[in-house]
Design a protein around this motif. Structure first.
Motif, short mmCIF file in Angstrom:
data_model
loop_
_atom_site.label_atom_id
_atom_site.label_comp_id
_atom_site.label_asym_id
_atom_site.label_seq_id
_atom_site.Cartn_x
_atom_site.Cartn_y
_atom_site.Cartn_z
N PRO A 280 19.88 39.58 12.58
CA PRO A 280 18.69 38.85 12.12
C PRO A 280 18.97 37.47 11.53
N LYS A 281 20.19 37.25 11.01
CA LYS A 281 20.51 35.95 10.41
C LYS A 281 21.56 35.19 11.21
N LYS A 282 22.62 35.86 11.61
CA LYS A 282 23.65 35.23 12.44
C LYS A 282 23.20 35.37 13.89
N THR A 283 22.31 34.49 14.30
CA THR A 283 21.58 34.69 15.55
C THR A 283 22.43 34.47 16.80
N ASP A 284 23.70 34.07 16.62
CA ASP A 284 24.59 33.99 17.78
C ASP A 284 25.35 35.30 17.98
N VAL A 285 25.09 36.30 17.11
CA VAL A 285 25.76 37.59 17.20
C VAL A 285 24.85 38.61 17.89
N LEU A 286 25.38 39.20 18.94
CA LEU A 286 24.68 40.22 19.71
C LEU A 286 25.56 41.47 19.74
N CYS A 287 24.94 42.63 19.57
CA CYS A 287 25.68 43.88 19.53
C CYS A 287 25.19 44.80 20.65
N SER A 288 26.11 45.58 21.23
CA SER A 288 25.74 46.54 22.27
C SER A 288 26.62 47.78 22.14
N CYS A 289 26.13 48.90 22.69
CA CYS A 289 26.92 50.13 22.67
C CYS A 289 26.79 50.83 24.02
N ASP A 290 27.75 51.73 24.29
CA ASP A 290 27.73 52.42 25.58
C ASP A 290 27.92 53.92 25.42
N GLY A 291 27.85 54.63 26.53
CA GLY A 291 27.91 56.09 26.52
C GLY A 291 29.24 56.66 26.08
N ASN A 292 30.29 55.84 26.06
CA ASN A 292 31.60 56.29 25.59
C ASN A 292 31.78 56.09 24.09
N GLY A 293 30.74 55.59 23.42
CA GLY A 293 30.82 55.38 21.97
C GLY A 293 31.34 54.02 21.56
#
Length: 249
Positions: free
Chosen positions: A67-80
């Motif tokens: 929400p603040k560091k708007t250049d940071v994107l996070c993702s997750c996958d089925g392997n954890g």
């Protein structure tokens, strides 16, 4: 209540899209997919993909912007695996473990990341890069997590129940059984902070977590796997497998 019509559809993912999130204060949005990629788009011209982030070894199940560091994107996958991406440098900046279903940053401050993994929710402290709490109590796989607007409470949804947790204590402070409704999604109402909207099979459950009162609203003709809320409009959007999106006030 309104039903939305599709304005533009982007179809560059090779397999189904699992999540979509807007970048704060931007026309950009990100999508995750079973094709193991995360893609960045410009909503003003979504006919082509701005960038494709690769590196996940399994189906990517969720994505979220800080929400603040708007250049940071996070993702997750089925392997954890959890990956943090820098969308300015188009690079992976960090890799962690602990999420299989969904990732959601704490609103406003973004100090914590809620990560749903099978039947638990891991709370990551982003500065310390470690899990500070693991919320346990669900017997079935968690489909969805959502924060209240202040970031003090977290709701988690599995097929048979929804739980509301205190971030301070780590305790489950409210719980509602689905009674066979197959809960799948949730969001706190933007205008009524004590009202949790829960998406199930064809219906929405409106739950006042303080008064312990519920109301069922028939909403769609199929499962409701996703909900979103808009603080600026006070509206809630519901997306269903019946191929429709509806807006509620």
């Amino acid at each position: 209540m309104d039903t939305l019509q599709t304005e533009t559809t982007s179809e560059e993912h090779a397999l189904i899209i699992t999540d979509v999130r807007f970048r704060p204060s931007s026309f950009q949005l990100a999508t995750s997919s079973f094709d193991r990629t995360v893609r960045l788009w410009n909503a003003a011209d979504p006919s082509y993909c701005l960038y494709t982030f690769t590196g996940h070894s399994s189906q990517v199940t969720s994505v979220d912007f800080h929400p603040k560091k708007t250049d940071v994107l996070c993702s997750c996958d089925g392997n954890g695996e959890i990956r943090y991406w820098n969308v300015t440098q188009f690079a992976c900046s960090r890799i962690s473990k602990g999420a299989t279903a969904q990732v959601r940053f704490q609103p406003r401050v973004g100090q914590f990341l809620a990560a749903a993994a099978e039947n638990v929710v891991n709370i990551f402290d982003l500065e310390k890069d470690r899990i500070t709490r693991t919320l346990k109590g669900h017997n079935k796989e968690i489909h969805c997590v959502c924060w209240d607007t202040k970031g003090d409470f977290l709701a988690s949804v599995s097929q048979d129940c929804v739980k509301v947790w205190s971030l301070t204590s780590g305790d489950c402070i409210h719980e509602l059984n689905s009674n066979g409704n197959n809960f799948h999604s949730c969001v706190f109402h933007p205008s009524y902070p004590n009202l949790l909207v829960i998406g199930g099979y064809q219906s929405l459950e409106l739950w006042n977590i303080i008064d312990k009162q519920t109301m069922t609203v028939q909403a769609h003709d199929a499962l409701i796997p996703a909900l979103a809320q808009s603080p600026s409009t006070g509206m809630v959007a519901s997306a269903s497998h019946d191929k429709s999106v509806k807006l509620w006030k």
